[in-house]
Design a protein around this motif. Sequence first.
Motif, PDB file in Angstrom:
ATOM      1  N   SER A 143      27.779 -28.019 -18.825  1.00 61.12           N
ATOM      2  CA  SER A 143      28.363 -26.953 -18.111  1.00 61.12           C
ATOM      3  C   SER A 143      27.109 -26.078 -18.138  1.00 61.12           C
ATOM      4  N   PRO A 144      26.285 -26.523 -17.115  1.00 62.95           N
ATOM      5  CA  PRO A 144      24.920 -25.642 -17.080  1.00 62.95           C
ATOM      6  C   PRO A 144      24.968 -24.244 -17.011  1.00 62.95           C
ATOM      7  N   GLU A 145      26.031 -23.994 -15.958  1.00 60.50           N
ATOM      8  CA  GLU A 145      26.118 -22.405 -15.605  1.00 60.50           C
ATOM      9  C   GLU A 145      26.515 -21.485 -16.894  1.00 60.50           C
ATOM     10  N   GLU A 146      27.241 -22.169 -17.732  1.00 63.77           N
ATOM     11  CA  GLU A 146      27.656 -21.398 -19.118  1.00 63.77           C
ATOM     12  C   GLU A 146      26.491 -21.268 -19.898  1.00 63.77           C
ATOM     13  N   VAL A 147      25.543 -22.141 -20.273  1.00 64.49           N
ATOM     14  CA  VAL A 147      24.512 -22.169 -20.880  1.00 64.49           C
ATOM     15  C   VAL A 147      23.331 -21.212 -20.341  1.00 64.49           C
ATOM     16  N   ILE A 148      23.265 -21.210 -18.897  1.00 58.28           N
ATOM     17  CA  ILE A 148      22.767 -20.046 -18.385  1.00 58.28           C
ATOM     18  C   ILE A 148      22.865 -18.640 -18.774  1.00 58.28           C
ATOM     19  N   PRO A 187      28.133 -33.594 -13.539  1.00 61.78           N
ATOM     20  CA  PRO A 187      28.238 -33.313 -11.958  1.00 61.78           C
ATOM     21  C   PRO A 187      28.017 -31.827 -11.681  1.00 61.78           C
ATOM     22  N   LYS A 188      27.738 -30.948 -12.345  1.00 63.61           N
ATOM     23  CA  LYS A 188      27.580 -29.784 -12.118  1.00 63.61           C
ATOM     24  C   LYS A 188      26.059 -29.382 -12.149  1.00 63.61           C
ATOM     25  N   VAL A 189      25.421 -30.414 -12.487  1.00 64.21           N
ATOM     26  CA  VAL A 189      23.830 -30.038 -12.520  1.00 64.21           C
ATOM     27  C   VAL A 189      23.132 -29.792 -10.972  1.00 64.21           C
ATOM     28  N   LYS A 190      23.860 -30.400  -9.747  1.00 65.18           N
ATOM     29  CA  LYS A 190      23.018 -30.119  -8.694  1.00 65.18           C
ATOM     30  C   LYS A 190      23.332 -28.854  -8.160  1.00 65.18           C
ATOM     31  N   GLU A 191      24.585 -28.291  -8.270  1.00 63.38           N
ATOM     32  CA  GLU A 191      25.068 -27.133  -7.639  1.00 63.38           C
ATOM     33  C   GLU A 191      24.257 -25.940  -8.429  1.00 63.38           C
ATOM     34  N   THR A 192      24.411 -26.219  -9.797  1.00 66.80           N
ATOM     35  CA  THR A 192      23.904 -25.082 -10.655  1.00 66.80           C
ATOM     36  C   THR A 192      22.009 -24.928 -10.495  1.00 66.80           C
TER      37      THR A 192
END
Length: 246
Positions: free
Chosen positions: A140-145, A231-236
């Motif tokens: 959940s990279p957006e949350e980590v960011i 799968p959220k890596v590309k968009e984030t």
Amino acid sequence: MNETINIIKQHRSIRQYLDKDISEELVDEILKSAQAMPNSINGQQTSVIVVRDKEKKKKLSEVTGNQVYVDKAPVFLVFVMDFYKTNIGAEKYDRKQIIHESVEGTAAGVFDAGIAMGAAIIAAESLGLSVVPIGGIRRSPEEVIEILELPEFTYPVCGLVLGYAENNSKQKPRLPFETFKHVDKYHKETLKADIDSYDEYMEKYLKEIGREQEGNWSNLTSSLYQTVYYPKVKETMEKQGFKNDK
């Protein structure tokens, strides 16, 4: 062999930790070892976020897939691909940085972070600490960011739990050395036989540790690699400025 090589070859991921703090002095020694590693063009496009805050560690344990050891261990390191720093240098000379928009930039940045983490692992284990890398930092990279307040042109690559082991796990067997070492060219002639042999060995090992549902190496990796499991890596990445279109 020497003690350093013995420590490296004894590596294992630990997921149970004592409630025992790590001094800032030890953490700094680990990070200075990581910082000393080679990197592309001396761009030094890696940063490490040291997370001790209990609330942040708890949130990170949840967003990485409820990996409780992230929360339980005293220190969690997040290795960040960091072209924000290099962009400051570009702005100083009124230049437009584009490396972060390229596949080459991503490859170099991720690889450099990996080299740094490898050094951190060896340094930590040489100091009597145990570790477990957390690829789930990209789940959940957006949350980590957001949690870590990462600026543009940065991206969380991988996490690393640091702590004192409550108990040692078994060391996971590796593929035959011949599948790792190739001389002068890529040798594919014996790969299938070597993998078949390893799968048989892994079936016995997984049964011993109560994880027989994984089957073997081929079964587990192929079941995971049928999909992009983060799968959220590309968009984030794109939102952070990593277009990967060059």
